[in-house]
Design a protein around this motif. Structure first.
Motif: not given
Length: 289
Positions: A145-168, A198-203
């Protein structure tokens, strides 16, 4: 004499009675002729079908089989998905939330097992894979699954949530019991232009972008390696479903970091035009005065 005169003036004499030709349509081909005609046309029909299958596989839609559990529960091992290969031909690039098939960017998959030693089996496999009726033994494709595209900032700490451009991200598609991220593997990346994260749904069972950050591509997948978007689960029938984009990827503000640069570039590009127009107006007004 009278009888001969009528035949000469009116054309050939009437056909003899009982010959079955009184309907005026002439002789009817027998079943043997029809059978021979069918076998003559069969190679042509097969050729047309193969050409159409090749064109569809190359330009429109191709079926892919799911070989692993990395996309559960969205996709199960053995599912067959139909992948849209048409829109990339018109310049479409992957979007956040899409499930995409892509070529191995390098080092993501182990080496393929050797092809069959039987030349007949090997030839049949190559032929069927060429027209898209079965996967090729030489192809190394993945689905994530596509999580981020060109120009995005994607991050995650601990168990989450995944953040994309500062949005959980609210990710109901993540495998039940999994956390959004793998504890002990934090990441904070900026996706380069022309690439996706990209990330799989079965994390906790997916060797996705997170596990390839130390390789040459740093875990990013070039847009040019994307085969297409998986749009529907086609098989088995009881799992038929559209693979839509989750609503979390359309939440307000998630595009903020992406739209800022193009907007600034647009203003910078328009500024010279505004100055030229203003100078022209001032020159015209001074001439009229």
């Amino acid at each position: 004499m009278a009888g001969a005169h009528r035949a000469g003036a009116g054309g050939p004499a009437d056909p003899p009675q009982g010959d079955g030709g009184d309907d005026g349509d002439g002789p009817t081909p027998d079943s043997g002729s029809k059978q021979r005609s069918f076998w003559k046309e069969l190679p042509l029909l097969i050729g047309i079908a193969l050409v159409l299958a090749l064109l569809i596989k190359t330009f429109l839609v191709q079926a892919f089989s799911i070989p692993s559990d990395s996309m559960q529960d969205t996709l199960q091992r053995g599912d067959r998905v139909l992948v849209d290969k048409l829109t990339p031909w018109f310049g479409s690039t992957p979007s956040r939330g899409e499930v995409v098939v892509f070529h191995d960017p390098g080092g993501w998959l182990p080496e393929n097992p050797p092809a069959s030693s039987n030349p007949v089996v090997r030839g049949i496999q190559k032929g069927l894979s060429f027209i898209g009726l079965m996967p090729s033994a030489d192809e190394k494709d993945l689905i994530k699954r596509v999580i981020g595209v060109g120009g995005d900032e994607v991050s995650c700490k601990g168990s989450g949530p995944v953040m994309v451009n500062g949005k959980p991200l609210n990710e109901p598609y993540v495998y039940p019991g999994n956390t959004a991220c793998t504890p002990g593997m934090p990441f904070d990346v900026k996706v380069p232009k022309g690439h996706i994260w990209v990330m799989g749904d079965h994390r906790q069972d997916s060797l996705d972008s997170r596990f390839h950050m130390t390789q040459a591509g740093h875990g990013f997948v070039p847009d040019s390696d994307v085969v297409g978007r998986a749009i529907v689960i086609a098989w088995p029938i009881n799992r038929w479903d559209w693979l839509s984009i989750p609503s979390t990827f359309s939440q307000p503000g998630i595009n903020a970091l992406n739209t800022g640069v193009p907007a600034a570039a647009g203003v910078a590009g328009a500024l010279p035009l505004v100055l030229v127009r203003r100078r022209r107006l001032l020159r015209n007004s001074s001439t009229e005065g």
